[in-house]
Design a protein around this motif. Structure first.
Motif, PDB file in Angstrom:
ATOM      1  N   LYS A   1       0.809  -1.175  -0.060  1.00 54.26           N
ATOM      2  CA  LYS A   1      -0.107  -0.445   0.001  1.00 54.26           C
ATOM      3  C   LYS A   1       0.471   1.158   0.092  1.00 54.26           C
ATOM      4  CE  LYS A   1      -3.858  -1.739   1.779  1.00 54.26           C
ATOM      5  NZ  LYS A   1      -5.263  -2.203   2.927  1.00 54.26           N
ATOM      6  N   SER A   2       2.455   1.215  -0.092  1.00 53.06           N
ATOM      7  CA  SER A   2       2.731   2.190  -0.101  1.00 53.06           C
ATOM      8  C   SER A   2       2.941   2.878  -1.954  1.00 53.06           C
ATOM      9  CB  SER A   2       4.285   2.221   0.460  1.00 53.06           C
ATOM     10  OG  SER A   2       5.287   2.789  -0.536  1.00 53.06           O
ATOM     11  N   GLY A   3       2.514   4.471  -1.664  1.00 57.04           N
ATOM     12  CA  GLY A   3       3.166   4.748  -3.245  1.00 57.04           C
ATOM     13  C   GLY A   3       4.186   4.886  -3.826  1.00 57.04           C
ATOM     14  N   HIS A   4       5.233   4.926  -2.464  1.00 53.69           N
ATOM     15  CA  HIS A   4       6.747   4.593  -3.288  1.00 53.69           C
ATOM     16  C   HIS A   4       7.001   3.954  -3.665  1.00 53.69           C
ATOM     17  CE1 HIS A   4       6.709   8.375  -0.587  1.00 53.69           C
ATOM     18  NE2 HIS A   4       7.897   8.588  -1.383  1.00 53.69           N
ATOM     19  N   CYS A   5       6.962   2.649  -3.560  1.00 56.69           N
ATOM     20  CA  CYS A   5       7.010   0.982  -3.712  1.00 56.69           C
ATOM     21  C   CYS A   5       5.877   1.301  -5.648  1.00 56.69           C
ATOM     22  CB  CYS A   5       6.461  -0.209  -3.032  1.00 56.69           C
ATOM     23  SG  CYS A   5       7.281   0.269  -1.346  1.00 56.69           S
ATOM     24  N   HIS A   6       4.312   1.786  -5.488  1.00 61.04           N
ATOM     25  CA  HIS A   6       3.898   1.748  -6.379  1.00 61.04           C
ATOM     26  C   HIS A   6       4.740   2.273  -7.832  1.00 61.04           C
ATOM     27  CE1 HIS A   6       0.500   2.593  -9.416  1.00 61.04           C
ATOM     28  NE2 HIS A   6       0.772   0.568  -8.700  1.00 61.04           N
ATOM     29  N   ARG A   7       5.165   3.220  -7.274  1.00 58.50           N
ATOM     30  CA  ARG A   7       5.654   3.779  -8.167  1.00 58.50           C
ATOM     31  C   ARG A   7       6.544   3.286  -9.086  1.00 58.50           C
ATOM     32  NH1 ARG A   7       8.179   8.991  -5.371  1.00 58.50           N
ATOM     33  NH2 ARG A   7       6.198   9.780  -4.704  1.00 58.50           N
ATOM     34  N   VAL A   8       7.769   2.085  -8.165  1.00 59.01           N
ATOM     35  CA  VAL A   8       8.458   1.609  -9.034  1.00 59.01           C
ATOM     36  C   VAL A   8       8.015   0.987  -9.559  1.00 59.01           C
ATOM     37  CG1 VAL A   8      10.541   0.064  -8.189  1.00 59.01           C
ATOM     38  CG2 VAL A   8      10.680   2.028  -7.400  1.00 59.01           C
ATOM     39  N   GLU A   9       6.736  -0.167  -8.667  1.00 54.63           N
ATOM     40  CA  GLU A   9       6.224  -1.303  -9.805  1.00 54.63           C
ATOM     41  C   GLU A   9       5.814  -1.012 -10.954  1.00 54.63           C
ATOM     42  OE1 GLU A   9       3.667  -5.098  -9.078  1.00 54.63           O
ATOM     43  OE2 GLU A   9       3.623  -3.252  -7.582  1.00 54.63           O
TER      44      GLU A   9
ATOM     45  N   TYR B   1       1.905   9.868  -9.890  1.00 58.39           N
ATOM     46  CA  TYR B   1       0.696   9.147  -9.707  1.00 58.39           C
ATOM     47  C   TYR B   1      -0.112   8.549  -8.366  1.00 58.39           C
ATOM     48  CZ  TYR B   1      -2.671   6.056 -10.729  1.00 58.39           C
ATOM     49  OH  TYR B   1      -3.645   4.729 -10.642  1.00 58.39           O
ATOM     50  N   SER B   2       0.821   7.712  -7.710  1.00 58.22           N
ATOM     51  CA  SER B   2       0.372   6.369  -6.958  1.00 58.22           C
ATOM     52  C   SER B   2      -0.549   7.907  -5.667  1.00 58.22           C
ATOM     53  CB  SER B   2       1.389   6.200  -6.039  1.00 58.22           C
ATOM     54  OG  SER B   2       1.685   5.238  -7.257  1.00 58.22           O
ATOM     55  N   TYR B   3       0.355   8.715  -5.820  1.00 61.59           N
ATOM     56  CA  TYR B   3      -0.407   8.982  -4.289  1.00 61.59           C
ATOM     57  C   TYR B   3      -1.765  10.170  -4.944  1.00 61.59           C
ATOM     58  CZ  TYR B   3       3.529   7.239  -1.072  1.00 61.59           C
ATOM     59  OH  TYR B   3       3.591   6.766  -0.312  1.00 61.59           O
ATOM     60  N   ILE B   4      -1.248  10.242  -6.294  1.00 59.37           N
ATOM     61  CA  ILE B   4      -2.172  11.627  -6.470  1.00 59.37           C
ATOM     62  C   ILE B   4      -3.818  10.913  -6.623  1.00 59.37           C
ATOM     63  CG2 ILE B   4      -3.471  13.245  -7.441  1.00 59.37           C
ATOM     64  CD1 ILE B   4      -0.632  13.948  -7.903  1.00 59.37           C
ATOM     65  N   ALA B   5      -3.743   9.649  -6.878  1.00 54.21           N
ATOM     66  CA  ALA B   5      -4.928   8.376  -7.625  1.00 54.21           C
ATOM     67  C   ALA B   5      -5.785   7.923  -6.248  1.00 54.21           C
ATOM     68  CB  ALA B   5      -4.737   7.539  -8.468  1.00 54.21           C
ATOM     69  N   HIS B   6      -4.396   8.142  -5.493  1.00 50.04           N
ATOM     70  CA  HIS B   6      -5.075   7.641  -3.650  1.00 50.04           C
ATOM     71  C   HIS B   6      -5.303   8.374  -3.305  1.00 50.04           C
ATOM     72  CE1 HIS B   6      -4.797   3.179  -5.049  1.00 50.04           C
ATOM     73  NE2 HIS B   6      -3.642   3.828  -5.853  1.00 50.04           N
TER      74      HIS B   6
ATOM     75  N   MET C   1      -2.417  -0.359  -7.151  1.00 43.59           N
ATOM     76  CA  MET C   1      -1.854  -0.397  -6.687  1.00 43.59           C
ATOM     77  C   MET C   1      -3.182  -0.663  -5.959  1.00 43.59           C
ATOM     78  SD  MET C   1      -0.074   2.721  -3.373  1.00 43.59           S
ATOM     79  CE  MET C   1      -1.174   3.751  -3.560  1.00 43.59           C
ATOM     80  N   ALA C   2      -2.454  -1.823  -4.535  1.00 46.03           N
ATOM     81  CA  ALA C   2      -4.037  -1.262  -3.679  1.00 46.03           C
ATOM     82  C   ALA C   2      -4.853  -1.045  -2.780  1.00 46.03           C
ATOM     83  CB  ALA C   2      -3.265  -2.481  -2.460  1.00 46.03           C
ATOM     84  N   ARG C   3      -6.104  -0.811  -2.874  1.00 47.73           N
ATOM     85  CA  ARG C   3      -6.803   0.335  -2.736  1.00 47.73           C
ATOM     86  C   ARG C   3      -7.311   0.226  -1.129  1.00 47.73           C
ATOM     87  NH1 ARG C   3      -7.742   4.901  -5.368  1.00 47.73           N
ATOM     88  NH2 ARG C   3      -7.656   4.207  -7.976  1.00 47.73           N
ATOM     89  N   SER C   4      -7.505   1.332  -0.712  1.00 49.85           N
ATOM     90  CA  SER C   4      -8.168   1.008   1.320  1.00 49.85           C
ATOM     91  C   SER C   4      -9.254   2.261   1.222  1.00 49.85           C
ATOM     92  CB  SER C   4      -6.437   1.927   1.675  1.00 49.85           C
ATOM     93  OG  SER C   4      -5.328   1.242   1.472  1.00 49.85           O
ATOM     94  N   PRO C   5     -10.248   1.498   2.440  1.00 48.67           N
ATOM     95  CA  PRO C   5     -11.563   2.235   2.478  1.00 48.67           C
ATOM     96  C   PRO C   5     -11.387   3.367   2.307  1.00 48.67           C
ATOM     97  CG  PRO C   5     -10.959   0.629   3.706  1.00 48.67           C
ATOM     98  CD  PRO C   5     -10.260   0.401   3.279  1.00 48.67           C
TER      99      PRO C   5
END
Length: 208
Positions: free
Chosen positions: A12-20, A164-169, A199-203
């Motif tokens: 659930k880390s956006g930092h990790c997701h941007r690399v993935e 992308y990741s943190y803005i999308a979430h 990226m895995a989503r949270s509520p």
């Protein structure tokens, strides 16, 4: 056979997701190792040899190890897609990409990332201040994206991946994107790219 890159992450880390996301866009084979950070796996001696500050993400690419998400993005493109649209070499375009990488590390971290850290991970960041910073950033981005498809150049770059990741979430941190149609359209363009991985989503927290 190409040896897959190992990505050490927390899902659930956006930092990790941007690399993935970068790995997927480049079509590089990779495998993920999810660290049990709640129980200190990121501080274990074997992981500190990969990431001396005990932070994720980190990668192992055939024995070369590197931590820090933005540094990893640059490495991946320089090694596997040098000279491509992902990291332009023209001075003005390169400067624009760097500017947005700095924004990702500063404004995005202090705004939508920090707000989400409070709601998803229960950190002690000032949530109200983080939400205010997020909306200030989004106001600038909304204007910036008027009449353009991508943040830095006329093509998608690592700048878009980093942002992308943190803005999308952001809604998971209580930051509503409803008032930012240009941002939402930009997010949709990224999600429409070949090989996109979510990226895995949270509520999404309820708001008054």
């Amino acid at each position: 056979m190409t040896t897959p890159i190992t990505l050490y992450r927390t899902p659930k880390s956006g930092h990790c997701h941007r690399v993935e996301l970068m790995l997927a866009f480049l079509g590089r084979p990779y495998e993920t190792v999810d660290l049990d950070m709640a129980n200190g796996a990121h501080k274990a001696p074997e992981f500190l040899r990969l990431s001396p500050f005990g932070l994720v993400p980190a990668i192992d690419d055939g024995g070369y190890t590197l931590a820090d998400s933005n540094a990893i993005l640059i490495y991946l493109v320089q090694r596997y897609a040098k000279g491509s649209h992902w990291l332009p070499e023209a001075p003005k375009d390169a400067a624009e990409v760097q500017r947005w990488l700095t924004i990702a590390a500063d404004n995005i971290y202090a705004g939508p990332c920090a707000a989400r850290l409070v709601k998803v991970f229960g950190t002690s960041h000032d949530h109200a201040a983080s939400v205010t910073k997020a909306h200030a950033l989004f106001g600038i981005m909304e204007a910036h994206l008027t009449g353009r498809d991508w943040l830095a150049t006329q093509a998608i770059t690592v700048a878009d991946v980093a942002a992308y990741s943190y803005i999308a979430h952001a809604p998971e941190g209580g930051v509503d994107l409803e008032g930012y149609p240009n941002i939402r359209t930009w997010l949709g363009r990224i999600e429409a790219q070949p090989n996109f991985v979510p990226m895995a989503r949270s509520p999404i927290p309820e708001t008054a």
